[in-house]
Each structure stands twice: as structure tokens, then as C-alpha cells.
Enzyme design. Structure first.
Site, PDB file in Angstrom:
ATOM      1  N   ARG A  26      -8.848   8.702   0.225  1.00 22.87           N
ATOM      2  CA  ARG A  26      -9.034   7.327   0.700  1.00 22.87           C
ATOM      3  C   ARG A  26      -8.145   7.040   1.904  1.00 22.87           C
ATOM      4  O   ARG A  26      -8.603   6.888   3.021  1.00 22.87           O
ATOM      5  CB  ARG A  26      -8.747   6.342  -0.442  1.00 22.87           C
ATOM      6  CG  ARG A  26      -9.259   4.915  -0.175  1.00 22.87           C
ATOM      7  CD  ARG A  26      -8.325   4.075   0.676  1.00 22.87           C
ATOM      8  NE  ARG A  26      -7.001   3.921   0.102  1.00 22.87           N
ATOM      9  CZ  ARG A  26      -5.998   3.327   0.742  1.00 22.87           C
ATOM     10  NH1 ARG A  26      -6.169   2.842   1.964  1.00 22.87           N
ATOM     11  NH2 ARG A  26      -4.809   3.251   0.173  1.00 22.87           N
ATOM     12  N   ASP A  27      -6.848   7.009   1.710  1.00 29.11           N
ATOM     13  CA  ASP A  27      -5.930   6.633   2.779  1.00 29.11           C
ATOM     14  C   ASP A  27      -5.898   7.684   3.878  1.00 29.11           C
ATOM     15  O   ASP A  27      -5.648   7.352   5.048  1.00 29.11           O
ATOM     16  CB  ASP A  27      -4.530   6.427   2.198  1.00 29.11           C
ATOM     17  CG  ASP A  27      -3.614   5.660   3.122  1.00 29.11           C
ATOM     18  OD1 ASP A  27      -4.116   4.971   4.023  1.00 29.11           O
ATOM     19  OD2 ASP A  27      -2.386   5.734   2.945  1.00 29.11           O
ATOM     20  N   HIS A 220       5.401   4.571  -1.162  1.00 30.13           N
ATOM     21  CA  HIS A 220       4.350   5.090  -0.286  1.00 30.13           C
ATOM     22  C   HIS A 220       4.947   5.195   1.120  1.00 30.13           C
ATOM     23  O   HIS A 220       4.990   4.209   1.861  1.00 30.13           O
ATOM     24  CB  HIS A 220       3.162   4.126  -0.311  1.00 30.13           C
ATOM     25  CG  HIS A 220       1.975   4.570   0.463  1.00 30.13           C
ATOM     26  ND1 HIS A 220       0.755   4.839  -0.132  1.00 30.13           N
ATOM     27  CD2 HIS A 220       1.784   4.780   1.790  1.00 30.13           C
ATOM     28  CE1 HIS A 220      -0.121   5.194   0.789  1.00 30.13           C
ATOM     29  NE2 HIS A 220       0.483   5.155   1.975  1.00 30.13           N
ATOM     30  N   HIS A 222       5.334   6.817   4.992  1.00 25.11           N
ATOM     31  CA  HIS A 222       4.756   7.545   6.127  1.00 25.11           C
ATOM     32  C   HIS A 222       5.888   8.283   6.829  1.00 25.11           C
ATOM     33  O   HIS A 222       7.046   7.883   6.761  1.00 25.11           O
ATOM     34  CB  HIS A 222       4.047   6.580   7.071  1.00 25.11           C
ATOM     35  CG  HIS A 222       2.742   6.070   6.529  1.00 25.11           C
ATOM     36  ND1 HIS A 222       1.557   6.179   7.207  1.00 25.11           N
ATOM     37  CD2 HIS A 222       2.441   5.456   5.361  1.00 25.11           C
ATOM     38  CE1 HIS A 222       0.579   5.652   6.485  1.00 25.11           C
ATOM     39  NE2 HIS A 222       1.095   5.198   5.351  1.00 25.11           N
ATOM     40  N   CYS A 253      -3.116   4.304   9.518  1.00 24.71           N
ATOM     41  CA  CYS A 253      -3.634   2.973   9.183  1.00 24.71           C
ATOM     42  C   CYS A 253      -4.452   2.473  10.356  1.00 24.71           C
ATOM     43  O   CYS A 253      -3.926   2.366  11.466  1.00 24.71           O
ATOM     44  CB  CYS A 253      -2.500   2.008   8.870  1.00 24.71           C
ATOM     45  SG  CYS A 253      -3.091   0.326   8.531  1.00 24.71           S
ATOM     46  N   ASN A 262       0.648  10.142   6.248  1.00 28.72           N
ATOM     47  CA  ASN A 262       1.396   9.948   5.007  1.00 28.72           C
ATOM     48  C   ASN A 262       2.293  11.145   4.720  1.00 28.72           C
ATOM     49  O   ASN A 262       2.128  12.224   5.298  1.00 28.72           O
ATOM     50  CB  ASN A 262       0.416   9.799   3.841  1.00 28.72           C
ATOM     51  CG  ASN A 262      -0.401   8.538   3.914  1.00 28.72           C
ATOM     52  OD1 ASN A 262       0.105   7.453   3.703  1.00 28.72           O
ATOM     53  ND2 ASN A 262      -1.684   8.677   4.206  1.00 28.72           N
TER      54      ASN A 262
END
Length: 326
Positions: A26-27, A220, A222, A253, A262
């Protein structure tokens, strides 16, 4: 050629086990310039499961206009129906309509995504911070009524490209609001990767002092400035046991151009294995999976561990000890 597994030396003050919350499908893929075929996404998730990941965020039920790379959510979910019921496949839902789509596909784990700052709330959600929280309230309420597990993402917890440094008290306010709605877990996002260990420690202290249980916090990070692993280690020392990561370091993003990839799942697992912390993840299979996906994307994996274990700066190839899946 590097060895296939790190030497293990346990350190004091760390958990014995960490849950790796995989966000690559997803991300990671939402930030690709072109849409990845749905069959490739399905195979990616199946390979991640075979590598031992127990939580794999599958997709987002956001309007295709905003994230066209994930417009195939309805087509993807049936392709995952053969996966075991114990595999968590969370999906992102932006609003009530997104939740309806998730419910229609019997998704049992969902996530909403809030912001710690006004600027990002408007850029990402087209609403003020308070308006966005008001939008999520009925979504979370209905999700809990459907007996769904709900995660609340909080973006820009450490810095914002428009507003600069984010006061910890501002993050605490949003986190408490999400918990009061009924969220089961909070993921603290360093969306543009500016956090440092002292900042992480300060925010976690404030959250704990405000009554936010550390057991309900995930992190989370980065890796914009190469701080993701050191920030993770700081969070683990504070008692956090859930860490978000993206296979091969994919991601960014779409609404924060300064956000880079990430934390790579392989880099995280290498560190955790070296510390003797259990994850249930087969590093060799995971590395082969990320090398396979890098081939499909046509570029090298940014993960340092993938590159070290494959012995090349290309996405192709695998370490002799890995379980190569072609």
C-alpha cells in the site's frame, strides 16, 4: 559477498519480540509513477506472506482520482481470498464511503489516516485538522460496530514541510482524539524523515505521560536522513513493539514531495535478528521477494540489506542462501 544472517548479540532494555507491520503493497506502491498490475500486487502479497509477515497492508479504498495507483482495490481483494485467515490484511479507508467498500470485501482490519498538522490535513484530506477528525469519528464508530480492528495513522508527527517542527503536544492531542474514537492502535509517522532519536524519545515520553499506552503505539519512520533505524531502536527501548516497514524500502507520500522511502523491512529485520529479537520473518525469502519486485519495477532496490545479500546494485539476483522464487 555478505553472509546471509547477522551475528547475534542481545542488548539490554529491548523487547524479546517485535511485530513487523508490512506496508509495501500500500504505502510503497502508492508512490509509483505508474500503476503496478493487480496480478503483480497479488503475487507480492502472497510472497510476503510466505516470507513470514503476519500483517501486510494490502491497499487503500481511496477515490481513484486521489491515488490512481491503488484504483484496483476491488480487483485485488478477491485475489487474496486464498490466503489464511490469520494473515492480517489491513486496508486504508479515507471516509464513510471507503469503509463501505472495505466492508463489502469483508475486510476485518482497517486504518484511517489523520494528520498532526493543519497544513498536511488540508493537503492530504482537503480539510482542517479538526474537520478531518470529525470525519473519522463516525467511520471508526461504524468500524467498531462491525467488529473491525482499527488503526489510526498520524502523519507529520515530527516535522512538516510547510510548518517546520511539530510540537509534541500537538501530536498528543490528535493521538488522544483517535483513541477516544475507538482506534485500537496508533502509528506515529515521521512522514518526511526528519526525526532524530532524542525527538522520538521526547514524543514517546509525552504520549506516555498523557495516558497513551505504549502497547498501542507503532512507529513509522522514513529514511530521508538515514535515521530510521536509530529512531526505531530508540522507540524499542521505550517499549514500542510494533514497527512499520516497507519491503525493499519502497514508498514515499504523494502529498509530501520531500518524503522519501520508508524504512526497508530487510534493514529492520537484519537489525532485529542481530539483537536476538524475534520477528517470525524469513530474511532470505523476504530479500528474494524485494529483489523480485525491484525487477518488476525496473530499478534497483534502495534497501541496503537487499543489495548486500544479492551482491549487486540491481534488483535482480539473490544470495546463494536465499529461497529464490521466480
Amino acid at each position: 559477498m555478505m553472509q546471509g544472517l547477522p551475528m547475534r548479540f542481545a542488548a539490554d532494555g529491548l523487547p524479546s519480540e517485535v511485530r513487523v507491520y508490512e506496508v509495501g503493497p500500500r504505502d510503497g506502491l502508492q508512490n509509483e509513477q505508474s500503476t503496478v498490475p493487480v496480478e503483480v500486487k497479488s503475487e507480492f502479497i502472497h510472497r510476503l506472506y510466505r516470507a513470514g509477515l503476519e500483517t501486510v497492508e494490502a491497499t487503500s479504498f481511496v477515490h481513484p482520482k486521489w491515488v490512481p495507483q491503488l484504483a484496483d482495490a476491488e480487483a485485488l481483494m478477491p485475489l487474496l481470498a486464498d490466503l489464511p485467515a490469520d494473515l492480517r490484511l489491513p486496508v486504508l479507508v479515507p471516509n464513510a464511503r471507503g469503509l463501505e467498500r472495505a466492508v463489502a470485501h469483508d475486510c476485518r482490519h482497517i486504518a484511517v489516516f489523520a494528520s498532526a498538522t493543519e497544513s498536511f490535513a488540508r493537503a492530504n484530506l482537503n480539510r482542517s485538522l479538526d474537520e478531518s477528525l470529525a470525519m473519522f469519528d463516525p467511520v471508526v464508530t461504524r468500524a467498531k460496530a462491525e467488529e473491525q480492528w482499527v488503526r489510526g495513522y498520524v502523519s507529520m508527527c515530527f516535522g512538516d514541510p510547510w510548518e517546520g517542527a511539530v510540537p509534541p503536544a500537538q501530536v498528543v492531542r490528535v493521538c488522544r482524539a483517535l483513541l477516544e474514537m475507538g482506534c485500537d492502535e496508533l502509528s506515529l509517522g515521521d512522514t518526511i524523515g526528519v526525526a532524530t532519536p532524542g525527538h522520538v524519545e521526547a514524543l514517546l515520553r509525552e504520549l506516555t505521560a498523557a495516558g497513551v499506552p505504549v502497547g498501542r503505539i507503532a512507529v513509522h519512520f522514513h529514511d530521508t536522513y538515514g535515521q530510521a533505524l536509530s529512531n526505531t531502536l530508540t522507540a524499542l527501548r521505550h517499549g514500542v513493539t510494533t514497527v512499520d516497514a516497507s519491503a525493499g524500502g519502497l514508498g514515499g507520500c504523494p502529498y509530501a514531495k520531500s518524503a522519501t522511502g520508508n524504512l526497508a523491512t530487510e534493514d529492520l529485520v537484519w537489525m532485529l535478528q542481530g539483537l536476538g529479537i524475534a520477528t517470525g520473518v524469513d530474511l532470505a525469502r523476504l530479500t528474494a521477494t524485494s529483489a523480485w519486485m525491484a525487477d518488476r519495477l525496473g530499478r534497483p532496490s534502495p534497501s541496503r540489506t537487499v543489495r548486500a545479500l544479492t551482491g549487486a546494485d540491481s534488483g535482480a539476483g539473490s544470495h546463494p542462501n536465499s529461497h529464490k522464487e521466480q
